[in-house]
Design an enzyme around this catalytic site. Structure first.
Site, PDB file in Angstrom:
ATOM      1  N   HIS A 227      67.268   3.689  10.802  1.00  0.00           N
ATOM      2  CA  HIS A 227      66.805   2.356  11.206  1.00  0.00           C
ATOM      3  C   HIS A 227      67.920   1.321  11.231  1.00  0.00           C
ATOM      4  O   HIS A 227      67.714   0.221  11.714  1.00  0.00           O
ATOM      5  CB  HIS A 227      65.684   1.897  10.263  1.00  0.00           C
ATOM      6  CG  HIS A 227      64.425   2.684  10.455  1.00  0.00           C
ATOM      7  ND1 HIS A 227      63.388   2.244  11.242  1.00  0.00           N
ATOM      8  CD2 HIS A 227      64.063   3.912  10.007  1.00  0.00           C
ATOM      9  CE1 HIS A 227      62.429   3.154  11.245  1.00  0.00           C
ATOM     10  NE2 HIS A 227      62.807   4.178  10.501  1.00  0.00           N
ATOM     11  N   ASP A 428      72.730  -5.721  13.196  1.00  0.00           N
ATOM     12  CA  ASP A 428      71.343  -5.325  12.947  1.00  0.00           C
ATOM     13  C   ASP A 428      71.047  -4.052  13.739  1.00  0.00           C
ATOM     14  O   ASP A 428      71.436  -3.953  14.909  1.00  0.00           O
ATOM     15  CB  ASP A 428      70.416  -6.453  13.431  1.00  0.00           C
ATOM     16  CG  ASP A 428      69.156  -6.555  12.581  1.00  0.00           C
ATOM     17  OD1 ASP A 428      68.807  -5.567  11.926  1.00  0.00           O
ATOM     18  OD2 ASP A 428      68.534  -7.626  12.595  1.00  0.00           O
TER      19      ASP A 428
END
Ligand code: ADQ
Length: 871
Positions: A227, A428
């Site tokens: 992730h 991110d």
């Protein structure tokens, strides 16, 4: 509510056909293959994540109660477990005695996705408090989190943290196996079981699970999704155990990352750090005889759910002032401090916004027990206080700040009513906030400002971008967003929304299943247009040209030394040593190579030296037996490491003891100074016990216990191994400065070959034949003896094609085989054995100390061996 009516606030000219007109611009997957699989059907699935999908809290009666985690991942994956009758493995959040209490069922009123998972479907992993502290705060969040976000200065490495990480991954692997066994019992024989592991907390677990499953002959499909970003090679390699992490992940059949760049980083790391053969176009990594697929699977959101929430949520912000929204976990990667500073500059650079625009920053508390995060909160509190003090008026303050979790409905209302979403992480993996924001733009659309350093920046092309590290740039993007015309806002948002609607979380699940290549998924007509499914899933077989990277290394003039192990390298591993024969084609290529002027060949093996000479049966080759203890040079001279009489006696005793331990199928091979216990044909169930007991016998006798392929060797405790042996052979053949104009290639398949790989590091190109998840000091990995044959063919082609290093005249009367540095043969502890005598070595050899004289012909002569040209 129909889709048409949801768009009513968009100007009429943008309704209707607009989406279709721009459908080719939707990024990949414009053709919506997932529509045929709106609810992808998963086989029985074990989902594995650090945390279980709910938090446990004591209720009024003191019993545990589940509190659902509202995160996107849980919302997406919980139905997979519920619907497939699968299981979820994770940590419950509790320690000690509390962790042993049964997991409660969901509240009957609970209608969240996790409510569909019964307590019988939960497999909690129990962790000790200290262990968790080291594993989670130490390794996961103190090391991997900053490093993988390309912030190495913030990363700390401590061995004890990593040890806990290994231990916890082991615990997870064991628990996953108990879950797999249970599903296996319940499933039909041919039904596939899927294990889906999530995130950076569990990067070693895949290979651990694979190993356990293979030992039990259980076939599973193993997939992993990361992730967070996967960093580039020069960042990743800072982690001292980087190779272990790659090997851990390669236990999977398929690895998913958010975006293609992370996939490429991973593939590049496998090539550079593990020496794997890779296909960067099709994102494949060869690992032993398996191909591991690496796939970009950008996560999506439950678009319709957010859209619905936005349509229904009451208005939370009124008035004429415009709101710029920031929503993040309070984490240094999210760039919140930088964002707030940029916002301060906005009022200095564009004073027209004073009193007109404010920032609403919502920050979810995160990792609050970690000092770095506490410091971040303090810094942010002070910064916001200072800016508010500087600009606020009685009716307006520039920054409103909520530190806490809010409901999804309230969040949807914030998204909907904000003029701008300022999503500016420094780094991110994806960033779901950007996606949720566009899903909630159901009325007068706002503008999304997005950092290019978020995975979302890769696909959300119509967002405005700015560099979060540059305040000016953020300010200018804000100015542009706040003054953007309605036409442009509508146009941009229309495209953003359509893409996220198509690439929603169901599509992500579907793509994951496709990436796993499950048999029950029929290909759709549209798959052909989707780059994800157009990629080949198997790496092409190795060909001679694949070794062209060696061209510069060997060059046009250097002599080539091929140092080759035998079993598992030149010859395939066989049930018994006498059945491991050199394939005829390999023999022919070796023979031709041995005749080439500038090629030197040594076979370096654990076999007895006479045995290997008999098996290869070629002239002009140096044979090294017993992993370096015995050497036969091409002129027939034999050197042996002098083993003391006491050690010979001890070896006899070891042999007798080992014989008693051998179960049916196991047997001993007497190789002179070494005894090998072969247990390949013994029942698998006896292996562990046998290894344990035999190792004990060998070690108790003070001998070295060396593991080999389904074998254990008892070697005398001498400081002479394959590493010292290869250096010795090279020095004897080419003199002390052998490295100056010699290109050395070493190939081996066994743990013991690692000694040679380490000894030659930086001075040779080394290959490890690695069919499984082994760690190696070699530069490259190859899957098996076939690939070694291909390497030899490359060597033959290269050496045959290049111009000879010297003319025929230069060779003069020198025979093809000659001795260049014969005096070096006895440097070191090796002793000459009289030819024809197999008894004990003659009296101590003359040891030559210091640099021997260089042969006058050293720089100009071919380096092959002669049985007497210089004698
Ligand atoms: P995160 O780092 O947590 O996730 P992100 O993708 O933005 O980052 O997800 C945050 C989630 O928390 C969003 O769903 C958001 O709605 C929710 N949230 C944020 N603030 C909230 C608040 N105050 N109250 C309630 N909910 C709030 C990691 C990676 C990301 C990756 C995701 C998914 O770091 O890069 O996108 O996983 O793979």
């Amino acid at each position: 509510m129909s889709e048409e009516s949801q768009m009513l606030n968009f100007p009429p000219k943008f309704r209707g056909d607009l989406g279709r007109r721009y459908s080719s611009d939707l990024g990949r997957r414009g053709s919506l293959p997932f529509q045929k699989h709106v609810k992808p059907k998963f086989p029985p699935t074990v989902v594995v994540s650090n945390r279980l999908p709910f938090v446990l809290k004591r209720g009024p009666n003191g019993n545990w109660q589940r509190h659902s985690s509202a995160g996107g991942l849980v919302t997406a994956v919980a139905p997979v477990v519920a619907d497939s009758g699968g299981l979820w493995v994770g940590w419950s959040g509790l320690f000690g005695k509390e962790a042993e209490e049964p997991i409660p069922e969901a509240d009957p009123e609970d209608n969240t996705p996790t409510a569909g998972i019964t307590s019988a479907q939960i497999f909690p992993v129990s962790l000790e408090r200290d262990e968790f502290e080291y594993y989670y705060n130490g390794c996961c969040n103190g090391t991997f989190w900053p490093l993988f976000h390309s912030m190495p200065d913030r990363a700390a490495f401590k061995h004890e943290h990593y040890d806990a990480y290994v231990e916890v991954n082991n615990k997870f692997a064991e628990k996953v196996m108990s879950a797999v066994r249970l599903l296996k019992q319940r499933s039909d024989e041919d039904e596939e079981i899927l294990v889906w592991i999530h995130d950076y907390h569990l990067m070693l677990a895949p290979s651990m699970i694979r190993e356990l499953a293979e030992a039990e002959d259980i076939h599973i499909k193993l997939g992993f999704f990361l992730h967070i970003p996967f960093p580039p090679w020069d960042i990743f390699r800072i982690f001292p155990r980087s190779a272990d992490i790659l090997l851990g992940l390669l236990g999977c059949g398929m690895l998913g990352f958010h975006v293609e760049d992370y996939c490429k980083n991973f593939v590049d790391c496998c090539r550079r750090l593990l020496g794997c053969r890779v296909d960067s176009t099709h994102l494949l990594v060869e690992h032993g005889f398996r191909t591991v697929r690496v796939r970009p699977l950008p996560i999506g959101i439950p678009f319709k759910r957010f859209e619905q929430l936005a349509l229904e949520a009451p208005r939370v912000m009124g008035g004429t002032q415009k709101v710029v929204l920031g929503v993040d976990r309070l984490d240094y990667t999210k760039g919140i401090v930088e964002r707030v500073k940029a916002f301060e500059l906005l009022f200095e650079k564009y004073p027209k916004y004073i009193g007109q625009v404010s920032l609403l920053q919502v920050a979810v508390p995160s990792r609050t027990d970690v000092k770095e995060y506490q410091d971040l909160k303090n810094e942010l509190d002070q910064l916001i206080g200072r800016i508010n003090g500087k600009f606020s008026s009685p009716s307006w303050s520039p920054i409103r700040y909520i530190f806490g979790s809010i409901s999804q409905s309230q969040l949807a209302a914030f998204y909907r009513d904000s003029a701008v979403a300022l999503v500016t992480p420094l780094r991110d993996g994806m960033n779901l906030v950007a996606k949720e924001y566009v899903a909630c733009q159901v009325h007068d659309p706002g503008v999304l400002i997005l950092s290019p350093f978020a995975g979302a920046g890769e696909t959300m092309h119509e967002a405005l971008t700015c560099n979060p590290y540059e305040k000016e740039d953020v300010c200018d993007a804000l100015d542009r967003a706040l003054s953007m015309s309605e036409d442009e806002r509508v146009m941009r948002m229309m495209h953003l929304r359509r893409r996220e609607e198509v690439n929603n979380v169901d599509f992500w699940l579907y793509s994951f299943l496709r990436g796993m290549e499950l048999h029950n998924l029929e290909p759709t007509d549209d798959d052909g247009s989707d780059p994800l499914f157009m990629r080949s899933s198997n790496i092409t077989p190795l060909i001679v040209d694949d070794f062209d990277y060696l061209t510069d290394f060997v060059g046009p003039e250097r002599t080539l030394a091929l140092l080759l192990d035998y079993d598992g390298t030149l010859a395939p591993i066989a049930p018994r040593p006498d059945l491991a024969l050199l394939p005829p084609e390999t023999k022919k290529v070796l023979e031709r190579l041995s005749r080439l002027k500038d090629v030197f060949i040594a076979i370096i093996t654990g076999r007895n030296v006479d045995d290997i000479k008999r098996l290869i049966n070629l002239e002009g080759i140096t044979y090294v037996g017993n992993d370096g203890l015995d050497i036969i040079y091409p002129d027939g001279q034999m050197y042996s490491y002098p083993v003391e009489d006491a050690q010979k006696e001890e070896l006899k005793t070891i042999k007798e003891k080992l014989e008693l331990l051998c179960p049916d199928g196991a047997y001993l091979e007497d190789k002179g100074p070494v005894v090998t216990l072969h247990y390949r044909l013994a029942p698998k169930s006896s292996h562990q016990k046998l290894i344990k007991e035999a190792s004990q016998v060998i070690r108790d006798a003070g001998f070295l216990c060396v593991p080999a392929h389904c074998a254990l060797e008892a070697r005398p405790p001498v400081s002479w191994d394959k590493g010292t042996a290869v250096l010795h052979v090279l020095r004897a053949a080419f003199g002390m400065e052998w490295n100056s104009d010699l290109s050395v290639i070493f190939v081996g398949d066994d743990t013991i070959d690692e000694d040679a790989m380490r000894a030659l590091k930086g001075m040779a190109v080394t290959y490890r034949i690695a069919a499984s998840l082994v760690k190696t000091a070699a530069d490259y990995r190859l899957p098996g003896p076939d690939s070694v044959l291909t390497l030899l063919k490359w060597a033959e082609r290269h050496m045959g094609e290049r111009k000879p290093a010297m003319s025929a005249e230069q060779y003069g009367s020198i025979k093809q085989h000659m001795i260049v540095h014969k005096e070096m043969r006895s440097v070191g502890p090796l002793r000459l054995i009289n030819p024809g005598s197999s008894s004990s070595p003659p009296s101590s050899p003359r040891v030559v100390v210091g640099t021997p004289k260089r042969s006058p012909m050293f720089t100009s002569m071919p380096r092959n061996w002669s049985a007497g040209a210089l004698e």
